[in-house]
Design an enzyme around this catalytic site. Structure first.
Site, PDB file in Angstrom:
ATOM      1  N   LYS A  48      17.797 -18.012  51.231  1.00  0.00           N
ATOM      2  CA  LYS A  48      17.305 -18.900  52.230  1.00  0.00           C
ATOM      3  C   LYS A  48      18.401 -19.203  53.238  1.00  0.00           C
ATOM      4  O   LYS A  48      18.417 -19.506  54.231  1.00  0.00           O
ATOM      5  CB  LYS A  48      16.748 -20.224  51.647  1.00  0.00           C
ATOM      6  CG  LYS A  48      15.501 -20.005  50.502  1.00  0.00           C
ATOM      7  CD  LYS A  48      14.671 -19.192  51.097  1.00  0.00           C
ATOM      8  CE  LYS A  48      13.437 -18.800  50.201  1.00  0.00           C
ATOM      9  NZ  LYS A  48      13.939 -18.366  48.915  1.00  0.00           N
ATOM     10  N   TYR A  77      12.349 -15.496  40.401  1.00  0.00           N
ATOM     11  CA  TYR A  77      12.159 -14.396  41.623  1.00  0.00           C
ATOM     12  C   TYR A  77      12.789 -13.171  40.944  1.00  0.00           C
ATOM     13  O   TYR A  77      12.247 -11.999  40.666  1.00  0.00           O
ATOM     14  CB  TYR A  77      12.657 -14.784  42.648  1.00  0.00           C
ATOM     15  CG  TYR A  77      12.027 -16.060  43.442  1.00  0.00           C
ATOM     16  CD1 TYR A  77      10.946 -15.738  44.203  1.00  0.00           C
ATOM     17  CD2 TYR A  77      12.476 -17.347  42.980  1.00  0.00           C
ATOM     18  CE1 TYR A  77      10.564 -16.861  44.777  1.00  0.00           C
ATOM     19  CE2 TYR A  77      12.061 -18.255  43.673  1.00  0.00           C
ATOM     20  CZ  TYR A  77      10.910 -18.366  44.751  1.00  0.00           C
ATOM     21  OH  TYR A  77      10.262 -19.266  45.119  1.00  0.00           O
ATOM     22  N   TYR A 129       3.079 -18.318  39.353  1.00  0.00           N
ATOM     23  CA  TYR A 129       4.511 -18.520  40.009  1.00  0.00           C
ATOM     24  C   TYR A 129       5.299 -19.603  38.972  1.00  0.00           C
ATOM     25  O   TYR A 129       4.707 -20.586  38.695  1.00  0.00           O
ATOM     26  CB  TYR A 129       3.931 -19.336  41.277  1.00  0.00           C
ATOM     27  CG  TYR A 129       5.368 -19.937  42.003  1.00  0.00           C
ATOM     28  CD1 TYR A 129       6.324 -19.112  42.528  1.00  0.00           C
ATOM     29  CD2 TYR A 129       5.849 -21.245  41.809  1.00  0.00           C
ATOM     30  CE1 TYR A 129       7.614 -19.489  43.087  1.00  0.00           C
ATOM     31  CE2 TYR A 129       7.140 -21.698  42.348  1.00  0.00           C
ATOM     32  CZ  TYR A 129       7.799 -20.630  42.876  1.00  0.00           C
ATOM     33  OH  TYR A 129       9.031 -21.397  43.454  1.00  0.00           O
TER      34      TYR A 129
HETATM   35  C1  LIG Z   1      12.493 -17.776  47.992  1.00  0.00           C
HETATM   36  C2  LIG Z   1      13.053 -16.970  46.936  1.00  0.00           C
HETATM   37  C3  LIG Z   1      12.749 -15.525  47.096  1.00  0.00           C
HETATM   38  C4  LIG Z   1      11.542 -14.846  47.909  1.00  0.00           C
HETATM   39  O1  LIG Z   1      11.667 -14.771  49.287  1.00  0.00           O
HETATM   40  P1  LIG Z   1      10.728 -15.083  50.238  1.00  0.00           P
HETATM   41  O2  LIG Z   1      11.306 -14.843  51.603  1.00  0.00           O
HETATM   42  O3  LIG Z   1      10.304 -16.252  49.930  1.00  0.00           O
HETATM   43  O4  LIG Z   1       9.648 -13.983  50.139  1.00  0.00           O
HETATM   44  C5  LIG Z   1      13.466 -14.662  46.345  1.00  0.00           C
HETATM   45  N1  LIG Z   1      14.347 -14.823  45.596  1.00  0.00           N
HETATM   46  C6  LIG Z   1      14.807 -16.290  45.386  1.00  0.00           C
HETATM   47  C7  LIG Z   1      15.687 -16.637  44.450  1.00  0.00           C
HETATM   48  C8  LIG Z   1      14.282 -17.244  46.185  1.00  0.00           C
HETATM   49  O5  LIG Z   1      14.740 -18.462  46.185  1.00  0.00           O
END
Ligand SMILES: *Cc1c(COP(=O)(O)O)cnc(C)c1O
Length: 331
Positions: free
Chosen positions: A46, A286, A260
């Protein structure tokens, strides 16, 4: 003219080789792009999106960043850090997207860091939709004379995704300098800005890698649609022919598990395996699921001998502290 961004992340992030994992699996060469090392309060993807989004907030004279996400949102934590760094207030609307109410999940990990970073947290009930709460909060802030800037979930607007167009350029330069090239990229697909940005960014170069998304929620069709919807504005911003992506959007949804943020046995195995073979920490929501996907794809023979796969580590490590029971349940 390309939009302005401000510097928030530690860039370039390292590009490393996972030799021991590759040897164990007997598959392709495996590279890892360390976007868990972007800085900004413990790293993650992010930060790159926020460089564009926060620049726009400042251009609009915002004094408060407002965003939303799950309880253990990494995006919320990095937004809180960006706000603090720029002297802005931060208001977070956290959805109870995952059926977990234990102390570690509710209060540790990203939530603890957001509180240290001084963000104000609004928690939604399980099942409560976010949009009415967002509208209410924005109205209240404006009524108090504040200037909120709202960042959609995951920062996955076309503007935010430009951070990953830049990231594709960054890793292209790193690979060129090292004399290596990735045939494939594997990345977690959540709100899809990272996946779409990488696809669009590589499209500016010859021989773009095949980008394989691993869904962390929902279905393949839904995620591929999210990627495509972001690719349209990105393609026009970058003057790329959208048709070049027709057969290039790939998401595998076999590793989501119950949903999720719900742990799966393969995620737990992948997190421990990378920790123990490479000293590399993944996250439970993730990258643990994305790595479970990469490992299974290698075992299924999805890559040819001599190929190189780049695993994009998108961060999320603070969320490990929210899932202690599963991660150490058996050794
Ligand atoms: C938000 C996030 C993702 C996914 O990224 P997107 O752009 O939302 O698809 C992947 N890994 C981590 C650790 C995240 O925080």
């Amino acid at each position: 003219m390309s939009p302005r961004k401000i510097s928030l992340a530690h860039l370039p992030t390292p590009l490393e080789v996972l030799d021991r994992l590759a040897a164990e699996l007997g598959g392709p060469r495996i590279l890892v792009k360390r976007d868990d090392q972007t800085g900004l309060a413990l790293g993650g993807n992010k930060a790159r999106k926020l460089e564009y989004l926060v620049a726009e907030a400042l251009d609009q004279d915002a004094d408060t960043l407002v965003t939303t996400g799950g309880v253990q949102s990494n995006h919320a934590r990095q937004t809180a850090a960006a706000a603090a760094k720029l002297g802005l207030d931060c208001q977070l609307i956290l959805e109870a997207a995952v059926a977990r109410a234990d102390d570690a999940y509710v209060s540790s990990g990203n939530v603890l860091l957001e509180r240290i970073l001084g963000a104000e947290i609004h928690r939604l009930e399980r099942g409560e939709p976010a949009q009415p709460a967002i509208d209410r909060l924005l109205d209240q802030l404006r009524a108090r004379g504040r200037h909120p800037y709202f960042i959609p979930v995951g920062g996955s607007t076309p503007l935010g995704a430009l951070g990953y167009v830049d990231a594709a350029r960054e890793v292209t330069e790193q690979m060129d300098a090292a004399g290596i090239w990735a045939d494939h990229v594997v990345v977690a697909t959540g709100s899809a800005g990272t996946h779409a940005g990488i696809l669009a960014g590589f499209a500016l170069y010859p021989r773009p890698p095949r980008v394989q998304g691993i869904a962390v929620s929902a279905t393949r069709a839904h995620k591929e649609d999210q990627v495509r919807r972001l690719l349209e504005p990105l393609a026009s911003m970058l003057a790329i022919d959208i048709r070049m992506f027709e057969d290039r959007v790939h998401v595998d949804d076999r590793f989501v598990g119950p949903g999720y943020g719900e742990p799966t046995p393969e995620m737990v195995r992948a997190v421990r395996r990378l920790a123990r073979t490479e000293g590399l920490l993944l996250d439970p929501v993730y990258t643990g699921k994305a790595m479970a996907g990469l490992i299974q794809l290698i075992e299924e023979g999805a890559f040819r001998a001599g190929e190189t796969v780049l695993f994009w580590h998108t961060g999320g490590v603070p969320a490990l502290f929210a899932y202690p029971a599963e991660l150490v349940s058996e050794s």
